[in-house]
Each structure stands twice: as structure tokens, then as C-alpha cells.
Design an enzyme around this catalytic site. Sequence first.
Site, PDB file in Angstrom:
ATOM      1  N   ASP A 145       2.263  10.715  -1.200  1.00  0.00           N
ATOM      2  CA  ASP A 145       2.439   9.259  -1.216  1.00  0.00           C
ATOM      3  C   ASP A 145       3.453   8.840  -2.272  1.00  0.00           C
ATOM      4  O   ASP A 145       4.241   7.913  -2.070  1.00  0.00           O
ATOM      5  CB  ASP A 145       1.084   8.587  -1.476  1.00  0.00           C
ATOM      6  CG  ASP A 145       0.998   7.191  -0.884  1.00  0.00           C
ATOM      7  OD1 ASP A 145       1.989   6.733  -0.279  1.00  0.00           O
ATOM      8  OD2 ASP A 145      -0.058   6.555  -1.032  1.00  0.00           O
ATOM      9  N   THR A 156       6.916   6.685  -1.458  1.00  0.00           N
ATOM     10  CA  THR A 156       7.045   5.384  -2.123  1.00  0.00           C
ATOM     11  C   THR A 156       8.284   5.326  -3.006  1.00  0.00           C
ATOM     12  O   THR A 156       8.889   4.262  -3.160  1.00  0.00           O
ATOM     13  CB  THR A 156       5.787   5.094  -2.967  1.00  0.00           C
ATOM     14  OG1 THR A 156       4.640   5.156  -2.124  1.00  0.00           O
ATOM     15  CG2 THR A 156       5.848   3.719  -3.604  1.00  0.00           C
ATOM     16  N   ALA A 179       3.831   1.913   7.582  1.00  0.00           N
ATOM     17  CA  ALA A 179       3.344   1.387   8.864  1.00  0.00           C
ATOM     18  C   ALA A 179       4.424   1.393   9.942  1.00  0.00           C
ATOM     19  O   ALA A 179       4.151   1.701  11.106  1.00  0.00           O
ATOM     20  CB  ALA A 179       2.801  -0.026   8.666  1.00  0.00           C
ATOM     21  N   SER A 193       9.171   0.962   1.659  1.00  0.00           N
ATOM     22  CA  SER A 193       8.098   0.705   0.699  1.00  0.00           C
ATOM     23  C   SER A 193       8.308  -0.641   0.016  1.00  0.00           C
ATOM     24  O   SER A 193       9.385  -0.911  -0.530  1.00  0.00           O
ATOM     25  CB  SER A 193       8.070   1.821  -0.353  1.00  0.00           C
ATOM     26  OG  SER A 193       7.357   1.418  -1.504  1.00  0.00           O
ATOM     27  N   PHE A 218      -0.145  -2.517   7.894  1.00  0.00           N
ATOM     28  CA  PHE A 218      -0.958  -1.329   8.063  1.00  0.00           C
ATOM     29  C   PHE A 218      -2.208  -1.620   8.889  1.00  0.00           C
ATOM     30  O   PHE A 218      -2.603  -0.806   9.734  1.00  0.00           O
ATOM     31  CB  PHE A 218      -1.346  -0.732   6.709  1.00  0.00           C
ATOM     32  CG  PHE A 218      -1.934   0.648   6.828  1.00  0.00           C
ATOM     33  CD1 PHE A 218      -1.144   1.711   7.220  1.00  0.00           C
ATOM     34  CD2 PHE A 218      -3.276   0.877   6.573  1.00  0.00           C
ATOM     35  CE1 PHE A 218      -1.678   2.999   7.357  1.00  0.00           C
ATOM     36  CE2 PHE A 218      -3.815   2.151   6.697  1.00  0.00           C
ATOM     37  CZ  PHE A 218      -3.022   3.218   7.091  1.00  0.00           C
ATOM     38  N   LYS A 231       0.607   5.283  -7.696  1.00  0.00           N
ATOM     39  CA  LYS A 231       1.963   5.603  -7.232  1.00  0.00           C
ATOM     40  C   LYS A 231       2.804   4.357  -6.993  1.00  0.00           C
ATOM     41  O   LYS A 231       4.041   4.410  -7.053  1.00  0.00           O
ATOM     42  CB  LYS A 231       1.900   6.487  -5.987  1.00  0.00           C
ATOM     43  CG  LYS A 231       1.160   5.882  -4.794  1.00  0.00           C
ATOM     44  CD  LYS A 231       2.022   5.011  -3.920  1.00  0.00           C
ATOM     45  CE  LYS A 231       1.200   4.271  -2.884  1.00  0.00           C
ATOM     46  NZ  LYS A 231       2.030   3.368  -2.037  1.00  0.00           N
TER      47      LYS A 231
END
Length: 345
Positions: A245, A249, A141, A255, A15, A192
Site C-alpha cells: 500500500d 500511495t 478504486a 492516490s 472505494f 502510509k
Amino acid sequence: MVAPQKIAVLGGGTFGTAIANMIATNGRNVVLWMRDEENVARCRQTRENHLYLPGYQLHQNLQVSSDLHGSLEGAEVIFFSVPSSAFRALAKDARQYIATQAMVISTAKGIEANTFKLMSEILEEELPEARVGVISGPNLAKEIVNRAITATVIASDDERLCKEVQVLLGSPYFRVYANRDRFGVELAGALKNIYGIAAGMGAAMKMGQNTTSVLITRSLAEMSRFAAKLGANPMTFLGLSGVGDLFVTCTSPLSRNYQIGFALGEGLTLDQAVAKVGQVAEGVNTTKIIKQEAEELGIYMPLVSALYETMFNKKPVSEVLSSLMLAEQSTDVEFTAGECHERDV
């Protein structure tokens, strides 16, 4: 608004690299700092971060450095993009080089062990004269670098900081929304990760879409219940940093937390799963931290408890899914506009 002359991104993971390159693509003077001198040399030579984003070209405007002082000297906006376990130490090291009133923004989605501090709270403690914000949202990302349409949240009480970050990161494929509930946005980003692990387990066990939908909605109820108890606005959890999010995820193999869960669902031990993924998955430590905090505060979190037992006490993975049906009580929506209802545990 006068544009900042220099921006620094601390942390050369996926990221950090992605946002540094976005800023460089937008024509700004930006330095990407990383500790690994060998990787810095490779990035400079090949214009690619092979360790974290192989096959993705770094923009010619992006400087890469392992010199913390040089990277921060004159920087007006600084993004901290390192794991929570290294966050405070980096803030301490950087303090002597950061200018008064510089804008410092956390992109890390974790909680500090032992202190239960969020990353922005660490920035406030270690950099008391800085202006603090948080970025969080459904931001994989590898999709960002492929220019998939993406949105994120910048959270801060500082309106100018929010506007500056919106300008720095905004592009035709990347939208930045502002939110004043920094605590809620940041807590959502940390929580999360726990449920991404649970979803990965379920995917490995080939659970159906009905089960996935139950897992996501009950996870949302659980994390918003916890956050409301701590003073966050539960309505924040209906936005990008919450349900947005959480959804990505819990459904994307990109993820890291999902990958950890999938490996566990295939029968690997936690250590084996972490080694297989090869990068930090914040949800592992966050599960420990949240379980302890929830017990101390008396907050009903059956999914967290079941996941903890599976990861750290080697209970069967099926217990996580069973907890969806056996532990939850009958209330569906726990919050309504203008009021928050305590759950009858």
C-alpha cells in the site's frame, strides 16, 4: 458455508462504490447506501456514480439507497466505507438496525482524532455484539473498476469472517489474503497516507527515482518503528497492507494523498490543495495525530515531523526532503526475524 442473503456497503465514495459493484457482479444481493439523496436518484437513473466513478457502469444487481434502516435490515455482512471523521457517528446511527453477530468490516484508512482509535476499535465500541474485520491494501478504486489485477488483505481473528469476505470479493482479477494482525494491518493503512503526501511533494519538485526509493524505504522504517512500539507485528509491514500500500500511495497520481502532496509541491497552500483534490485525503489529519502521539511516546519520526511543519507551519517543502539526509541516523534494517530492536534516538 452458507452464503449471506444480503450485504450492505455504507458509503458511496470511490472505494465503497467499487466493492459494492464487485459484490453485485459476483451475483450477490447488495445495497450501496449513501446520504446524498440526489446522488442516489442519479445513480438509479443513469446506473453510474458520476460524482466519484464517472464513466463506470453500475451492475444491475446493485441497489442504491439513502434509507439506512432499509439498507441494513437483514444484512449479514456490512462494509463501512466512509471517512474516519464520519465513522463513529455512522456506527452510532446504524447500531439499532444491525443484527447481533453481523459481520462488520471497515475499509477506512484513518485514525480518530482525540481518541487515537482505529476504525475497527470504534466498531467494537459502538457495535459490541458484531464480528469485526478490516480491509486494507494497495487498492486504487479506479484500477479496481477497470479490472486491473489487484490484491487486498482482510484482517480479523474471526476465521469465518475472513473466509466470507474472501468469497464475497474474490474474482479472477481481485485476490483477498487473510491476516490475523488486525491492528498492524489497519495501522499500516492509516500511516502510509502520510508518506503519500511527502512523495507527491517530491514528484512536483521532480525528484529522481533514487530519491523516491529512499523516501519509500525510510517511510517504511518509520511507520514500522511506530507500529512496533504500539504492539503491532513489524513483519506485517512487509505485506500488502504495508509496503504494498505504501508503494502505490507514494507512486500513483490516483492516490488522493499523493495529489495533496503534489499540489503542495506546486506551491499551493494546504487549504488550496485540499480544495483542488475535492475528496477526503486521510493523510492530512493523520499527520497531526501521529506527530502528537510520536512525541508523547518518544518515537523517532523525522519525516512526520518535517511534513507537519510544511503543512501546518508553512515551512519550505524542501525541508521534507532534507530530513531524509539530515535527520536519519545510520541504521538501515531495524527488525530481524524473531526480534525487534529499539532505535537509539
